[in-house]
Every structure is written in structure tokens, then in C-alpha cells.
Motif scaffolding. Sequence first.
Motif, PDB file in Angstrom:
ATOM      1  N   LEU A  92      12.572  18.867  -4.082  1.00  0.00           N
ATOM      2  CA  LEU A  92      12.528  18.185  -2.839  1.00  0.00           C
ATOM      3  C   LEU A  92      11.031  18.109  -2.100  1.00  0.00           C
ATOM      4  N   VAL A  93      10.424  19.291  -2.643  1.00  0.00           N
ATOM      5  CA  VAL A  93       8.901  19.239  -2.018  1.00  0.00           C
ATOM      6  C   VAL A  93       8.239  17.959  -2.655  1.00  0.00           C
ATOM      7  N   HIS A  94       8.235  17.879  -3.993  1.00  0.00           N
ATOM      8  CA  HIS A  94       7.680  16.717  -4.745  1.00  0.00           C
ATOM      9  C   HIS A  94       8.069  15.359  -4.249  1.00  0.00           C
ATOM     10  N   PHE A  95       9.319  15.304  -3.686  1.00  0.00           N
ATOM     11  CA  PHE A  95       9.903  13.832  -3.539  1.00  0.00           C
ATOM     12  C   PHE A  95       9.413  13.666  -2.052  1.00  0.00           C
ATOM     13  N   GLY A  96       9.148  14.768  -1.016  1.00  0.00           N
ATOM     14  CA  GLY A  96       8.550  14.635   0.110  1.00  0.00           C
ATOM     15  C   GLY A  96       7.115  14.134   0.181  1.00  0.00           C
ATOM     16  N   ARG A  97       6.410  14.772  -0.732  1.00  0.00           N
ATOM     17  CA  ARG A  97       5.006  14.150  -0.781  1.00  0.00           C
ATOM     18  C   ARG A  97       4.895  12.934  -1.250  1.00  0.00           C
ATOM     19  N   ARG A  98       5.830  12.523  -2.249  1.00  0.00           N
ATOM     20  CA  ARG A  98       5.600  11.151  -2.829  1.00  0.00           C
ATOM     21  C   ARG A  98       6.226  10.220  -1.646  1.00  0.00           C
ATOM     22  N   PHE A  99       6.991  10.708  -0.885  1.00  0.00           N
ATOM     23  CA  PHE A  99       7.438   9.744  -0.032  1.00  0.00           C
ATOM     24  C   PHE A  99       6.286   9.428   1.207  1.00  0.00           C
ATOM     25  N   ARG A 100       5.821  10.484   1.626  1.00  0.00           N
ATOM     26  CA  ARG A 100       4.857  10.369   2.443  1.00  0.00           C
ATOM     27  C   ARG A 100       3.716   9.421   1.963  1.00  0.00           C
ATOM     28  N   GLN A 101       3.305   9.553   0.664  1.00  0.00           N
ATOM     29  CA  GLN A 101       2.044   8.845   0.070  1.00  0.00           C
ATOM     30  C   GLN A 101       2.607   7.183   0.009  1.00  0.00           C
ATOM     31  N   GLN A 102       3.891   7.006  -0.421  1.00  0.00           N
ATOM     32  CA  GLN A 102       4.269   5.479  -0.427  1.00  0.00           C
ATOM     33  C   GLN A 102       4.267   4.970   0.920  1.00  0.00           C
ATOM     34  N   SER A 103       4.708   5.911   1.978  1.00  0.00           N
ATOM     35  CA  SER A 103       4.838   5.233   3.184  1.00  0.00           C
ATOM     36  C   SER A 103       3.683   5.032   4.084  1.00  0.00           C
ATOM     37  N   SER A 157       0.692   4.449   2.382  1.00  0.00           N
ATOM     38  CA  SER A 157      -0.395   3.535   1.708  1.00  0.00           C
ATOM     39  C   SER A 157       0.010   1.842   1.525  1.00  0.00           C
ATOM     40  N   GLY A 158      -1.026   1.155   1.941  1.00  0.00           N
ATOM     41  CA  GLY A 158      -0.686  -0.260   1.951  1.00  0.00           C
ATOM     42  C   GLY A 158      -0.193  -0.780   3.211  1.00  0.00           C
ATOM     43  N   THR A 159       0.170  -0.425   4.130  1.00  0.00           N
ATOM     44  CA  THR A 159       0.658  -0.779   5.251  1.00  0.00           C
ATOM     45  C   THR A 159      -0.562  -0.942   6.489  1.00  0.00           C
ATOM     46  N   ASP A 160      -0.212  -1.742   7.278  1.00  0.00           N
ATOM     47  CA  ASP A 160      -1.318  -2.060   8.560  1.00  0.00           C
ATOM     48  C   ASP A 160      -0.761  -0.820   9.435  1.00  0.00           C
ATOM     49  N   ALA A 161       0.496  -0.641   9.750  1.00  0.00           N
ATOM     50  CA  ALA A 161       0.802   0.300  10.491  1.00  0.00           C
ATOM     51  C   ALA A 161       0.104   1.615  10.147  1.00  0.00           C
ATOM     52  N   THR A 168       8.391   0.500   7.420  1.00  0.00           N
ATOM     53  CA  THR A 168       8.568   0.900   5.880  1.00  0.00           C
ATOM     54  C   THR A 168      10.200   0.736   6.052  1.00  0.00           C
ATOM     55  N   LYS A 169      11.076   0.821   7.054  1.00  0.00           N
ATOM     56  CA  LYS A 169      12.275   0.772   6.972  1.00  0.00           C
ATOM     57  C   LYS A 169      12.668  -0.892   6.763  1.00  0.00           C
ATOM     58  N   GLU A 170      11.870  -1.516   7.563  1.00  0.00           N
ATOM     59  CA  GLU A 170      12.086  -3.108   7.553  1.00  0.00           C
ATOM     60  C   GLU A 170      11.706  -3.586   6.222  1.00  0.00           C
ATOM     61  N   SER A 171      10.598  -3.130   5.673  1.00  0.00           N
ATOM     62  CA  SER A 171      10.440  -3.657   4.384  1.00  0.00           C
ATOM     63  C   SER A 171      11.243  -3.485   3.165  1.00  0.00           C
ATOM     64  N   ARG A 172      12.071  -2.046   3.417  1.00  0.00           N
ATOM     65  CA  ARG A 172      13.189  -1.678   2.276  1.00  0.00           C
ATOM     66  C   ARG A 172      14.232  -2.644   2.869  1.00  0.00           C
ATOM     67  N   VAL A 173      14.582  -2.964   3.980  1.00  0.00           N
ATOM     68  CA  VAL A 173      15.713  -3.758   4.303  1.00  0.00           C
ATOM     69  C   VAL A 173      15.501  -5.130   3.648  1.00  0.00           C
ATOM     70  N   ARG A 174      14.395  -5.671   3.972  1.00  0.00           N
ATOM     71  CA  ARG A 174      13.845  -7.135   3.298  1.00  0.00           C
ATOM     72  C   ARG A 174      14.222  -7.045   1.734  1.00  0.00           C
ATOM     73  N   LYS A 175      13.781  -6.129   1.148  1.00  0.00           N
ATOM     74  CA  LYS A 175      13.656  -5.748  -0.372  1.00  0.00           C
ATOM     75  C   LYS A 175      15.242  -5.930  -0.711  1.00  0.00           C
TER      76      LYS A 175
END
Length: 196
Positions: free
Chosen positions: A113-124, A126-130, A166-173
Motif C-alpha cells: 500500500l505504501v508503494h502504491f501510494g508513492r507511485r500514485f502520487r508520482q503519476q498524478s 507528473s506531466g499535468t499543468d495543474a 487526474t479524475k477527468e483524464s481517467r474518465v476520458r480514457k
Amino acid sequence: MSSVFSFLSVWLIVAFTVERFIAVQYPLHRPRVCTVSRAKTIVLGLVGVALPSHIYSFWTAGLVQQDDGTVVCEMLPEYHEIMRAINIVDSLVTLILPVLLIIFMNAMITRKLVHFGRRFRQQSSSGTDASRSVEGVAMVGSNRGAASGGSRQRLFDAERAVEATTKESRVRKRLLKKSTEDKETAGQQDYTVGMF
């Protein structure tokens, strides 16, 4: 009977922990591995192990006359040595082994869960204007020393914007994937109808 229920309570907790461990460590296998019928089988198996393994109390206990002449139901004197060995084995099986299994599996769940949390924070982030605006607000707040209430609010608003983006991009995908699947399914149906 109390020893049977003690055994069952401990090992049912271990079984629940194993199920949770599988769900976290191997989420794609969980629907196939963790089924209701398998859970019933495990519970019945535990009962099937608990009853015969604790049936010895019917032979090791009996009526014993005390020094004052009263008769009580307790362990027969000829079984004291055997019961000492049984108590050691019982302590290992109903205390030491389950505790070690539960600690190990909970540690692995926490690690995942700690590993997942870190990876989720990194993904969310990186790469967005917000996310860049969050970094900018954070830098401005850190340059001013102690953050004021207004900069904290801007930071909070920027973090919420990141989450929304992040939520909007997930919904679009998901919608794009679903519409592509629907088109492929419709194309296959049209092809099948055209064949006949």
C-alpha cells in the motif's frame, strides 16, 4: 470445547488475513482465488482439523478425588506428561504460528500500500499543468517563510485542481476505451450478419 473454539477463532483470523493479503498483493487473481465456495471449504476444513485434534480431552480428563474427599472433574494424574507436550504443541499452533503469519502478511500488505501510494502520487503529479501550478504555489509559499492562510488556501485549491484533472483524464480514457470496444463489437456483429 473451549480449546476447539480458541483454535477456530485464531485460524479464522489468519484465513481472513490471507484473503486480504491475496486481494492486495495479487488483485487480478482475487476473483478467481477468493470465492465463497472456497471460503466455506476453508471454514469446514478448519472445523475438521479443530475437532479431532482436540478430542483428547475426553480421555485425559475424568473424576479425581481431592485430598479433602471432594470429587472434581479435571486432568487425570497419569496424563500430566502427555498434556505438557500437548500444551507446547497447542501453544505453537494456536499462538506462535498464527501471530507470525499475521505479522508477516500485514507487513507485506502495508509495504504494498505504501508503494502504491508513492507511485500514485508520482503519476498524478507528473506531466499535468495543474501539478505545475501546485509546485509554483508551494514554492511561493516556501519563499515567503511561514505560509499565510491565503497561500495555504491557494495550495489547497491547486491540489484539488490536480485531483480533478487526474479524475477527468481517467474518465476520458475509460470512455474512449469503452467506445472503441463498442465500435469493435458492433463491427463484428455487422460482419457476422453480412456473412449469412
